[in-house]
Design a protein around this motif. Structure first.
Motif, PDB file in Angstrom:
ATOM      1  N   PHE A 290       1.005  -1.158   0.008  1.00  0.00           N
ATOM      2  CA  PHE A 290      -0.074   0.131   0.145  1.00  0.00           C
ATOM      3  C   PHE A 290       0.860   1.280  -0.117  1.00  0.00           C
ATOM      4  O   PHE A 290       0.361   2.248  -0.452  1.00  0.00           O
ATOM      5  N   ASP A 291       2.258   1.287   0.286  1.00  0.00           N
ATOM      6  CA  ASP A 291       3.035   2.291   0.252  1.00  0.00           C
ATOM      7  C   ASP A 291       3.690   2.614  -0.929  1.00  0.00           C
ATOM      8  O   ASP A 291       4.669   3.357  -1.083  1.00  0.00           O
ATOM      9  N   ASP A 292       3.255   1.667  -1.811  1.00  0.00           N
ATOM     10  CA  ASP A 292       3.945   1.984  -3.231  1.00  0.00           C
ATOM     11  C   ASP A 292       3.430   2.948  -4.001  1.00  0.00           C
ATOM     12  O   ASP A 292       2.408   2.874  -4.385  1.00  0.00           O
ATOM     13  N   PRO A 293       4.276   3.957  -4.458  1.00  0.00           N
ATOM     14  CA  PRO A 293       3.656   5.233  -4.863  1.00  0.00           C
ATOM     15  C   PRO A 293       3.475   5.061  -6.374  1.00  0.00           C
ATOM     16  O   PRO A 293       2.603   5.566  -6.834  1.00  0.00           O
ATOM     17  N   THR A 294       3.681   3.984  -7.037  1.00  0.00           N
ATOM     18  CA  THR A 294       3.563   3.453  -8.282  1.00  0.00           C
ATOM     19  C   THR A 294       2.101   2.782  -8.720  1.00  0.00           C
ATOM     20  O   THR A 294       1.695   2.636  -9.658  1.00  0.00           O
ATOM     21  N   LEU A 295       1.791   2.396  -7.383  1.00  0.00           N
ATOM     22  CA  LEU A 295       0.477   1.480  -7.463  1.00  0.00           C
ATOM     23  C   LEU A 295      -0.645   2.358  -7.679  1.00  0.00           C
ATOM     24  O   LEU A 295      -0.861   3.130  -7.075  1.00  0.00           O
ATOM     25  N   PRO A 296      -1.805   1.865  -8.744  1.00  0.00           N
ATOM     26  CA  PRO A 296      -2.833   2.928  -9.056  1.00  0.00           C
ATOM     27  C   PRO A 296      -3.845   2.709  -7.869  1.00  0.00           C
ATOM     28  O   PRO A 296      -3.902   1.662  -7.056  1.00  0.00           O
ATOM     29  N   ASP A 297      -4.394   3.642  -7.486  1.00  0.00           N
ATOM     30  CA  ASP A 297      -5.312   3.718  -6.319  1.00  0.00           C
ATOM     31  C   ASP A 297      -6.838   4.227  -6.647  1.00  0.00           C
ATOM     32  O   ASP A 297      -7.173   5.323  -6.335  1.00  0.00           O
ATOM     33  N   PRO A 298      -7.461   3.588  -7.582  1.00  0.00           N
ATOM     34  CA  PRO A 298      -8.687   3.988  -8.185  1.00  0.00           C
ATOM     35  C   PRO A 298      -9.763   4.605  -7.088  1.00  0.00           C
ATOM     36  O   PRO A 298     -10.568   5.329  -7.396  1.00  0.00           O
ATOM     37  N   ASP A 299     -10.039   3.793  -6.125  1.00  0.00           N
ATOM     38  CA  ASP A 299     -11.020   4.176  -5.096  1.00  0.00           C
ATOM     39  C   ASP A 299     -10.481   4.472  -3.828  1.00  0.00           C
ATOM     40  O   ASP A 299     -11.286   4.460  -2.816  1.00  0.00           O
ATOM     41  N   GLY A 300      -9.196   4.940  -3.885  1.00  0.00           N
ATOM     42  CA  GLY A 300      -8.582   5.191  -2.650  1.00  0.00           C
ATOM     43  C   GLY A 300      -8.346   3.930  -1.416  1.00  0.00           C
ATOM     44  O   GLY A 300      -8.147   4.319  -0.186  1.00  0.00           O
ATOM     45  N   SER A 301      -8.443   2.733  -1.947  1.00  0.00           N
ATOM     46  CA  SER A 301      -8.309   1.510  -0.981  1.00  0.00           C
ATOM     47  C   SER A 301      -6.752   1.844  -0.287  1.00  0.00           C
ATOM     48  O   SER A 301      -6.596   1.236   0.829  1.00  0.00           O
ATOM     49  N   ASN A 302      -5.841   2.207  -1.085  1.00  0.00           N
ATOM     50  CA  ASN A 302      -4.365   2.252  -0.620  1.00  0.00           C
ATOM     51  C   ASN A 302      -4.247   3.087   0.526  1.00  0.00           C
ATOM     52  O   ASN A 302      -3.718   2.871   1.581  1.00  0.00           O
ATOM     53  N   ARG A 303      -4.807   4.548   0.381  1.00  0.00           N
ATOM     54  CA  ARG A 303      -4.941   5.282   1.272  1.00  0.00           C
ATOM     55  C   ARG A 303      -5.623   5.123   2.632  1.00  0.00           C
ATOM     56  O   ARG A 303      -5.173   5.350   3.729  1.00  0.00           O
ATOM     57  N   LEU A 304      -6.656   4.227   2.298  1.00  0.00           N
ATOM     58  CA  LEU A 304      -7.564   3.838   3.481  1.00  0.00           C
ATOM     59  C   LEU A 304      -6.849   2.864   4.516  1.00  0.00           C
ATOM     60  O   LEU A 304      -6.647   2.825   5.416  1.00  0.00           O
ATOM     61  N   HIS A 305      -5.993   2.064   3.489  1.00  0.00           N
ATOM     62  CA  HIS A 305      -5.275   0.862   4.148  1.00  0.00           C
ATOM     63  C   HIS A 305      -4.154   1.347   5.122  1.00  0.00           C
ATOM     64  O   HIS A 305      -3.944   1.086   6.466  1.00  0.00           O
ATOM     65  N   LEU A 306      -3.279   2.449   4.468  1.00  0.00           N
ATOM     66  CA  LEU A 306      -2.288   2.939   5.241  1.00  0.00           C
ATOM     67  C   LEU A 306      -2.671   3.787   6.496  1.00  0.00           C
ATOM     68  O   LEU A 306      -1.874   3.887   7.425  1.00  0.00           O
ATOM     69  N   SER A 307      -3.870   4.423   6.344  1.00  0.00           N
ATOM     70  CA  SER A 307      -4.157   5.275   7.525  1.00  0.00           C
ATOM     71  C   SER A 307      -4.694   4.546   8.529  1.00  0.00           C
ATOM     72  O   SER A 307      -4.759   4.914   9.847  1.00  0.00           O
ATOM     73  N   ALA A 308      -5.030   3.208   8.223  1.00  0.00           N
ATOM     74  CA  ALA A 308      -5.201   2.043   9.287  1.00  0.00           C
ATOM     75  C   ALA A 308      -4.010   1.367   9.730  1.00  0.00           C
ATOM     76  O   ALA A 308      -4.202   0.580  10.658  1.00  0.00           O
ATOM     77  N   GLY A 309      -2.852   1.960   9.387  1.00  0.00           N
ATOM     78  CA  GLY A 309      -1.580   1.222   9.779  1.00  0.00           C
ATOM     79  C   GLY A 309      -1.266  -0.082   9.225  1.00  0.00           C
ATOM     80  O   GLY A 309      -0.589  -0.943   9.543  1.00  0.00           O
ATOM     81  N   VAL A 310      -1.951  -0.196   7.909  1.00  0.00           N
ATOM     82  CA  VAL A 310      -1.668  -1.501   7.164  1.00  0.00           C
ATOM     83  C   VAL A 310      -1.016  -1.161   5.877  1.00  0.00           C
ATOM     84  O   VAL A 310      -0.996  -0.490   5.154  1.00  0.00           O
ATOM     85  N   ARG A 311       0.318  -1.863   5.803  1.00  0.00           N
ATOM     86  CA  ARG A 311       1.174  -1.728   4.591  1.00  0.00           C
ATOM     87  C   ARG A 311       1.311  -2.571   3.735  1.00  0.00           C
ATOM     88  O   ARG A 311       1.627  -2.414   2.646  1.00  0.00           O
ATOM     89  N   SER A 312       0.875  -3.753   3.720  1.00  0.00           N
ATOM     90  CA  SER A 312       0.927  -4.866   2.908  1.00  0.00           C
ATOM     91  C   SER A 312      -0.481  -5.954   3.091  1.00  0.00           C
ATOM     92  O   SER A 312      -0.759  -5.933   4.269  1.00  0.00           O
ATOM     93  N   ALA A 313      -0.622  -6.606   1.922  1.00  0.00           N
ATOM     94  CA  ALA A 313      -1.688  -7.756   2.134  1.00  0.00           C
ATOM     95  C   ALA A 313      -1.723  -8.609   0.924  1.00  0.00           C
ATOM     96  O   ALA A 313      -0.964  -8.376  -0.199  1.00  0.00           O
ATOM     97  N   GLN A 314      -2.323  -9.836   1.293  1.00  0.00           N
ATOM     98  CA  GLN A 314      -2.676 -10.817   0.255  1.00  0.00           C
ATOM     99  C   GLN A 314      -3.964 -11.115   0.032  1.00  0.00           C
ATOM    100  O   GLN A 314      -4.530 -11.318   1.058  1.00  0.00           O
ATOM    101  N   SER A 315      -4.600 -11.423  -1.329  1.00  0.00           N
ATOM    102  CA  SER A 315      -5.785 -12.035  -1.177  1.00  0.00           C
ATOM    103  C   SER A 315      -5.853 -13.425  -2.193  1.00  0.00           C
ATOM    104  O   SER A 315      -5.214 -13.172  -3.032  1.00  0.00           O
ATOM    105  N   THR A 316      -6.374 -14.204  -1.672  1.00  0.00           N
ATOM    106  CA  THR A 316      -6.259 -15.533  -2.314  1.00  0.00           C
ATOM    107  C   THR A 316      -7.674 -15.995  -2.703  1.00  0.00           C
ATOM    108  O   THR A 316      -8.570 -16.037  -1.905  1.00  0.00           O
TER     109      THR A 316
END
Length: 762
Positions: A290-316
């Motif tokens: 989520f702290d990767d500045p090159t990653l697209p953030d169309p709906d603000g998900s990255n900013r929302l995760h960072l504000s909650a203290g989350v920096r990385s995630a996986q989804s399976t």
């Protein structure tokens, strides 16, 4: 073991199947009953009850092309006929002759996922009486029960699969212990690694045991998620369910997120930049920083995760055993994180458990829904039979009383004149009830075709009001009719649309007390979708109203949703029939009410188009009912019915002869030389179709032949026309319709006689 043998064994394990086959044999009178698995090439017997030495046993196969089941497999509808030799569709079919049967039943069996399994079938060399709708419903319930039992066995198989998953976990433990022992030499490190592996594997085993030993409640999703967070050293995580129709993900379990964030991601689709949205779009596991500045953030998900203290995630993605996407399994970390091979293996095992739990719960929900549906169908069937018996007894009681009065009238004309209208009204009520039931059956089977023509709005409303004005006046009900354009032309089936309006008016009159009000208002309004206009007809009453909880079911068949419907009777057919007829017209009907005691409003919406040419003026028929000089031959094995029609025609001036079978019909026609033959269809020996063909072949088209029968479906009318009948009347026929046809035949007979006289004079 082959797949087909597995199905044979599955059917064989069902204790209910022999009972179903015995019940089917008793209900149909057919001596060979079976459950069969049907594929695109073969028909395989799974369970057999054979009293005719047909020779098939479980495991025996027939080529599908030699059976009728291929049609059932393609169309998914039952095939039932009591006599192949008289059935238009299967008279020339090779299968009955090939296997030597006359009667046939085959009901499709479907699984919970709507896949076709096979058929519940019966055959017999003898004809069978199979035209009872209740029998058809019962056989379909048997087929649904077999499909439900197959799904239940699948559920057991999934439980065994879960046991296999636990075995996989034990194998993983052994493999991990061997690898750790071989690679690590220092005792402290080995102890730490082994302790971790044991704890993680024990956690995996405990979850697997819970998966086997519980009913699959929502708490188990949380246990699987907590195990994943612990094993992967995560800080938060989610398990989501995929809605197949909307393709959106919703939470089954969450851990480690504040309520505001849970609410923000309550529904996620493939357009989201979140890890689960990316995995849903790609169908593959996704890792996100989520702290990767090159990653697209169309709906603000990255900013929302960072504000909650989350920096990385996986989804399976979670997939069913058949490979169908059903959900998403995600873990989140407060620091950048990569998973090693061991962690990915544990993640996949936990994901498999979560997917199995979702799939098991879906199967259980489908089974429960199917059980509820079967119980509701059975309840409504029982209720319908009870109400039908009540509704038939109501008119039959005064008819029977009227007959007793006529027996004792001793020629009292005034007494007879008082009783006769009452009996006629009750007979009309019985006929109306039967017609409504037949209409529902025809619409449900797709056999109703609208006879559209251009008619005025005024004529539709007047036609519907005609049957109710007397009740409205007698009941002291105020009637208000406001039509914005009475002469507006509508492209409709006038009979069917008047029937819709009449059904609504019938309820309005029935449920509105004296001094109440009924208002009919028509207006032209824009359609809800598109640029077109629609005719809107609002029928309001000040009657007893409709309870809010009943409004969603008001148009369901056999539903009586008015507040005091028990006092007014009724089958609950009219509104269901009205909705179906409006759908056939491309329109709709809606109901609303402020509740019990506050009246109701029904809104009829109909698409409006412009006629290409002015509608033709209605023609007029010569309704002269003078039958003087007309000879009529009445053929009916019901002697009372034949004699009654003969008396009516004789009183109208006709010369009538009666025959109670059609074995000598050609001789009777030649000897009597009738201008009109009224011929029943269901005759013993030679039926009405055969008799009509004989007359046409031997004598020709000169005589006017009319079917007078209790068989009134569209298919019956088509068969009558094909056999050579000039017209088709359904019992009980009213005198006006019968006399009108007789009058036309009389004119034709008179014209033919005059022509023959002129020829002899020449």
């Amino acid at each position: 073991m082959g797949t087909e043998q597995q199905y044979i064994d599955a059917i064989g394990r069902m204790a209910v199947v022999p009972t179903i086959l015995d019940a089917m044999a008793r209900l149909t009178g057919m001596r060979f009953t079976a459950v069969a698995r049907v594929t695109d090439t073969t028909w395989t017997a799974c369970a057999v009850r054979d009293e005719i030495a047909f020779g098939l046993k479980p495991g025996d196969e027939l080529q599908l092309v030699t059976t009728i089941c291929n049609e059932i497999r393609q169309h998914g509808r039952p095939v039932i006929f009591g006599s192949a030799s008289t059935d238009d569709r299967f008279r020339e079919h090779p299968t009955p002759r090939m296997y030597g049967f006359e009667s046939y039943v085959s009901i499709p069996i479907f699984r919970a996922d709507d896949s076709f399994f096979g058929t519940l079938c019966a055959i017999d060399p003898r004809p069978a009486k199979l035209d009872d709708p209740v029998l058809h419903q019962t056989l379909e319930l048997f087929a649904k029960l077999i499909g439900t039992q197959l799904d239940a066995q699948d559920l057991d198989e999934q439980r065994r699969t879960a046991l296999a998953a636990a075995a996989d976990a034990r194998e993983l433990l052994e493999w991990e212990n061997q690898r750790i022992t071989a690679l690590l030499s220092e005792r402290d490190q080995v102890e730490r690694v082994i302790t971790r592996e044991l704890n993680d594997t024990r956690r995996l085993r405990d979850v697997a045991a819970r998966l086997i030993g519980t009913d699959g409640g929502s708490a188990l999703y949380g246990e699987i998620l907590e195990a994943a967070i612990e094993i992967l050293d995560g800080d938060a995580g989610t398990i989501q369910l995929l809605d197949e129709r909307s393709q959106t993900l919703s939470f089954l379990a969450t851990r480690g997120f504040p309520p505001a964030m849970v609410a923000h991601f309550a529904e996620v689709d493939a357009s989201s930049g979140s890890p689960c949205g990316i995995a849903l779009a790609t169908g593959a596991r996704s890792f996100v920083r989520f702290d990767d500045p090159t990653l697209p953030d169309p709906d603000g998900s990255n900013r929302l995760h960072l504000s909650a203290g989350v920096r990385s995630a996986q989804s399976t993605p979670l997939v069913s055993r058949a490979g169908r996407p059903i959900g998403m399994f995600s873990t989140h970390w407060s620091e950048p994180r990569e998973l090693n091979e061991r962690e990915l293996r544990f993640l996949d095992l936990l994901g498999r458990q979560a997917a199995d739990l979702i799939e098991r719960n879906q199967v259980q929900e489908a089974l429960l829904a199917s059980e509820r549906e079967l119980r509701e169908e059975a309840r409504r069937k029982d209720e319908f039979i009870a109400v039908l018996a009540h509704e038939l007894r109501n008119p039959l009681a005064p008819i029977r009383s009227g007959i007793e009065v006529l027996k004792r009238a001793n020629g009292d004309a005034r007494l007879i004149d008082r009783v006769r209208p009452m009996m006629e009204r009750q007979i009309v009520q019985v006929v109306h009830l039967i017609d409504d039931l037949l209409d529902v059956s025809r619409i449900r089977s797709g056999k109703v075709q609208l006879k559209r023509e251009w008619v005025s709005l005024r004529s539709l409303v007047e036609s519907a009001l005609e049957a109710h004005r007397g009740q409205i006046t007698a009941g002291g009900i105020e009637l208000l009719v406001e039509l914005d354009d009475p002469e507006r032309q509508l492209d409709v089936d006038p009979t069917r649309l008047s029937q819709v309006i009449s059904n609504v008016l019938h309820n309005a009159v029935k449920f509105t007390a004296a001094g109440g009000r009924i208002a009919i208002r028509a207006s032209l309004q824009p359609a809800a979708s598109g640029p077109d206009m629609e005719q809107v007809l609002r029928i309001q009453d000040s009657g007893v109203g409709i309870a809010a909880e009943m409004l969603p079911n008001i148009f369901d068949l056999f539903t009586q949703a008015r507040s005091d419907s028990s006092r007014h009777g009724g089958m609950g057919i009219g509104l269901a029939l009205s909705r179906s007829l409006m759908e056939l017209h491309g329109g709709a009907i809606e109901a609303s009410s402020s509740g019990a005691g506050h009246g109701s409003e029904f809104v009829i919406r109909l698409p409006v188009s412009t006629p290409a040419a002015p509608p033709p003026a209605p023609g007029s028929d010569d309704d002269d009912l003078d039958l003087a000089g007309l000879r009529v031959l009445v053929v009916d094995d019901n002697q009372d019915a034949a004699d009654g029609v003969a008396m009516l025609l004789t009183m109208s001036g006709g010369e009538v002869r009666v025959a109670y079978d059609a074995t000598r019909i050609v001789d009777d026609v030649r000897a009597f030389d009738p201008g009109l033959v009224l011929l029943d269809i269901g005759l013993p020996g030679v039926d009405g179709y055969q008799a009509c063909r004989h007359v046409r072949e031997e004598i020709g088209p000169a005589v006017h032949i009319v079917a007078l029968t209790g068989w009134g479906q569209e298919e019956d009318q088509r068969r009558a026309k094909a056999a050579g009948f000039d017209a088709h009347l359904t019992k009980p026929v009213d005198l006006a319709s019968l006399a009108l046809i007789a009058a036309r035949a009389s004119k034709a007979s008179s014209a033919s006689s005059a022509s023959n006289t002129a020829l002899r004079a020449d």
